[in-house]
Design a protein around this motif. Structure first.
Motif: not given
Length: 321
Positions: A30-31, A48-51, A53-56, A111-113
């Motif tokens: 998703f980044a 989106f940036s990958s973190s 825990d999840c994304v920020t 909710a995103i795919t």
């Protein structure tokens, strides 16, 4: 709570989260930047940036807007950037919550795919029992630095397939429609046959989704206004309404005229007074005409002459007969 127009936009424009098809296998997929586009304009951009825990990231969007189903209007040129405050990745679906940058109590969940360079998103907190099953909203993977558009026209509604470029073929069809009516002696049998051909050409453009601008739809309305059936005039009226919604205020007159012509052919009274008719056995007339339903003040708002001016026009026609 979010503003009512935005709630209506979400409920009417987004599919229920249960209908999402999962594709992404890792939250790192998703980044980047993902945009909801209306033609050449960006309405929403998710960053989106990958973190660990999840994304920020953030959601950039107009500060104000309203929508009905797939029609988006009253879009503000001011932009707000809502931070992502919650994130969860499960079963290939990214669940995020954003917080209104101007109102910390206002939150939205999505909710995103994704699948390759395409994605779709839905509201993640639709109340149970909501009876809307619309198409999912698509997102496009865009380059870094892509921003929400600010060049929205205040009196125009937008759709997902919007464009600012008019259709050249529609312009040519309309031009021929006007040309055959501008000659000194008109053979209406010949014109009637070519009118039918132009309607079929326009019908194909509509079926192909090839019309985009208000001018396109106004020109198409005139083509069907020159039809011969009640269905032709209903299509013409519908096209005129689309033209007005796309910011072509000149099309308000053809919107009134198409309704009058429809009423005329179904043996009802016209209400605006745009239609004058005659045949060899009858003088020019506007009848049947309900002159009491619509005021001259309202006619003025539609670009329709007052009844006094109409009476002078009718007399001029009769004097030429």
């Amino acid at each position: 709570m979010r503003a009512v127009p935005f709630r209506a936009f979400l409920l009417c424009s987004l599919a229920l989260s249960a209908n999402i098809s999962a594709h992404a296998s890792d939250r790192k997929d998703f980044a980047g930047s993902w945009a909801l586009r209306l033609g050449d304009r960006n309405l929403f951009v998710f960053y989106f940036s990958s973190s660990a825990d999840c994304v920020t990231g953030t959601l950039e969007r107009p500060a104000r807007m309203s929508a009905t189903n797939s029609l988006y209007a009253n879009i503000s040129a001011n932009v707000r950037r809502d931070p992502i405050t919650k994130c969860r990745f499960a079963n290939s679906v990214l669940h995020i919550t954003t917080q209104n940058s101007g109102n910390p109590k206002d939150e939205d969940s999505y909710a995103i795919t994704i699948q390759g360079n395409q994605a779709q998103f839905v509201e993640d907190d639709v109340p149970p029992g909501v009876p809307y099953i619309p198409e999912p909203v698509k997102l496009t993977h865009v380059t870094a630095g892509t921003r929400v558009s600010t060049n929205w026209e205040p009196n125009r509604a937008y759709t997902l397939t919007d464009s600012d470029t008019s259709n050249a073929e529609m312009k040519a069809i309309y031009g021929e429609d006007q040309r055959v009516r501008s000659v000194q002696k008109i053979d209406w049998k010949v014109v009637g046959k070519s009118d039918a051909e132009r309607r079929e050409q326009t019908r194909k453009l509509l079926a192909d989704g090839a019309l985009h601008t208000g001018k396109d739809y106004e020109e198409a309305a005139f083509i069907f206004q020159h039809g011969s059936t009640a269905q032709d005039y209903l299509v013409a009226h519908t096209l005129a309404m689309v033209a007005v919604s796309k910011g072509d205020s000149n099309a308000i007159w053809i919107s009134a005229a198409t309704l009058d012509r429809y009423l005329e052919i179904v043996k009802q009274q016209q209400i605006f007074g745009t239609q004058y008719s005659s045949d060899p056995k009858q003088k020019w007339t506007q009848e049947p005409y309900d002159r009491t339903l619509i005021s001259d003040a309202l006619r003025n708002q539609l670009g329709v002459p007052s009844q006094a001016t109409q009476a002078k026009q009718l007399k001029a026609y009769q004097n030429q007969q």
